[in-house]
Scaffold this active site. Structure first.
Site, short mmCIF file in Angstrom:
data_model
loop_
_atom_site.label_atom_id
_atom_site.label_comp_id
_atom_site.label_asym_id
_atom_site.label_seq_id
_atom_site.Cartn_x
_atom_site.Cartn_y
_atom_site.Cartn_z
NE ARG A 52 5.54 15.46 8.26
CZ ARG A 52 5.20 15.03 9.46
NH1 ARG A 52 4.01 15.33 9.94
NH2 ARG A 52 6.01 14.28 10.18
CD GLU A 60 11.58 4.24 6.98
OE1 GLU A 60 10.83 5.12 6.55
OE2 GLU A 60 12.23 4.36 8.04
NE ARG A 105 12.49 7.38 7.32
CZ ARG A 105 11.66 8.15 8.02
NH1 ARG A 105 11.93 9.41 8.21
NH2 ARG A 105 10.55 7.66 8.52
NE ARG A 124 3.49 5.30 -1.05
CZ ARG A 124 3.79 4.75 -2.21
NH1 ARG A 124 2.83 4.35 -3.05
NH2 ARG A 124 5.05 4.58 -2.57
CE1 TYR A 162 3.36 11.94 8.27
CE2 TYR A 162 3.14 13.19 6.26
CZ TYR A 162 3.92 12.52 7.17
OH TYR A 162 5.28 12.43 6.95
NE ARG A 186 15.32 25.47 11.84
CZ ARG A 186 15.46 24.17 12.06
NH1 ARG A 186 16.57 23.57 11.72
NH2 ARG A 186 14.50 23.51 12.64
CG ASP A 238 4.18 14.79 13.73
OD1 ASP A 238 4.52 13.86 12.99
OD2 ASP A 238 4.44 15.98 13.49
#
Ligand code: UDP
Length: 384
Positions: free
Chosen positions: A173, A300, A279, A249, A348, A177, A350
């Site tokens: 995911r 979180e 986070r 989860r 999972y 770069r 998006d």
């Protein structure tokens, strides 16, 4: 009189299917067990600060699917928004996803793109040909140092499992770069709905042929009352967990209220294992075009979902996949029920994929009606 369509769940899956079928002339009833629409995308304005809060964690819309992007623009206005995530590791702040800035910061170098490529490839584990686990994937692509600094601890906290036991697909995911592009996503279209996600779902459901019943669950016993049911609740819950529970989860959020700017960015990841949360999100930064004196943040914490918890991330390890297979076999024996979305297909997903699949599902149903064929239990297989 023709029977109506029944939909379980008023998240993106349920709302898109409801809208498409209402437009096609069907009467649709949507049952939503919670007291609000929009599922885990639910956003609302905080009464105290006026900040638009993503109640179930940050949602940033990003896609390469132009038709999905165009579709949502029929129902809302988006403002340009680029997700730029920061990460703390070993007491320092870095740029994510791993990019040339991260590499130069972390190794205290001033490498050019080509030099960085050569350097990272000298660190990577070349003995791994076909990475199967998350750990293999990370060691192959970024090497041990970056893996341990940014992925190992975070992933252990997020999934409660060693990255050795997790599939490589989770890491895929995230891009790596060799330039200074710190956009978290690789997709062509990215933005934030100006009035939040709840407003999009409300607009989708705002049709004279759609009735929404909040605080109500559509159960297997009611299926006969409907021409077809689209079930976006948890697949195992439809069968009253008779074969066992598919593991998820869940997230706990600890709220922080302050004035001014708490952390200077929307999302700060905490990659070290000894910091218990994964986070902190500061929600006013998701709408940089707005001004607010106060600020609201959420730490979180991830843990295994208990039966009464909100399911977030399907775990999908070998054991769950076996159970999933058995539920899929049960589902395939049902008549007039189609399972959709993240919970209905235990994947999972998006938001853009969820919307795309919901559009495909509505289309498939209309085709089956014309051709007088049976609507399948799954338009997109949970085993894919
Ligand atoms: N991940 C990580 N470190 C980070 C961010 C992500 O190791 O700082 C891993 C982690 O295993 C996570 C996965 O990459 O589950 C996917 O991250 P993403 O940001 O897409 O997760 P989401 O926002 O969907 O929770």
């Amino acid at each position: 009189m023709a029977k109506p369509i029944g939909i379980a769940g008023a998240g993106f899956s349920g709302a898109v299917i409801a809208r498409e079928l209402a437009e096609a002339g069907y009467s649709v009833t949507v049952f939503e067990p919670r007291n609000h629409i929009a599922g885990n995308c639910y956003s609302e304005r905080d009464k105290e600060s006026g900040i638009l809060l993503h109640r179930y964690g940050p949602h940033i819309f990003h896609t390469d699917k132009k038709h999905v992007w165009d579709y949502l623009h029929r129902y809302t206005e988006f403002k340009p928004y680029t997700n730029r995530v920061k990460a703390q590791s070993g007491g320092k702040v870095y740029s994510l996803p791993i990019n040339l800035h991260t590499i130069n910061q972390f190794f205290d170098k001033t490498l050019s793109p080509d030099e960085a490529k050569a350097f990272i490839s000298s660190l990577s584990d070349t003995s791994i040909v076909e990475p199967v686990s998350f750990e293999d994937q990370a060691l192959k692509f970024v090497g041990k140092e970056l893996y341990e600094a940014f992925f190992k601890g975070y992933t252990l906290k997020q999934w409660g499992l060693s990255p050795k036991e997790l599939p490589a697909s989770i890491l895929k995911r995230l891009p790596v770069r060799f330039n200074y592009d710190d956009n978290y996503f690789n997709h062509q279209y990215q933005g934030m709905p100006t009035e939040g996600y709840t407003a999009i779902v409300a607009a989708l459901l705002d049709h004279p042929s759609i009735t929404v019943k909040l605080g109500q669950t559509l159960t297997a016993e009611q299926v006969d009352q409907f021409e077809q049911v689209f079930y976006s609740g948890p697949l195992d819950s439809y069968f009253e967990f008779r074969l066992g529970r598919l593991a998820y989860r869940t997230l706990d959020f600890v709220e922080i209220r302050a004035t001014g700017d708490y952390q200077g960015c929307a999302v700060m990841n905490y990659c070290d294992q000894d910091i218990p949360f994964t986070r902190i999100s500061e929600h006013k930064h998701f709408a940089p075009w707005e001004t607010h004196e106060g600020t609201v943040c959420y730490q979180e914490f991830s843990r295994l979902a208990e039966p009464e918890d909100t399911p977030y991330y399907p775990i999908r390890l070998l054991e769950e996949k076996k159970l999933l297979n058995d539920y899929v076999a049960l589902a395939n024996q049902q008549q007039n029920v189609t399972f959709v979305g993240r919970l209905g297909t235990y994947r999972y997903l998006d938001m853009d994929v969820t919307i795309d699949e919901a559009l495909q599902t509505a289309e498939t149903f209309l085709r089956c009606q014309t051709e007088k064929t049976q609507m399948p239990a799954f338009v997109i297989s949970p085993l894919s």
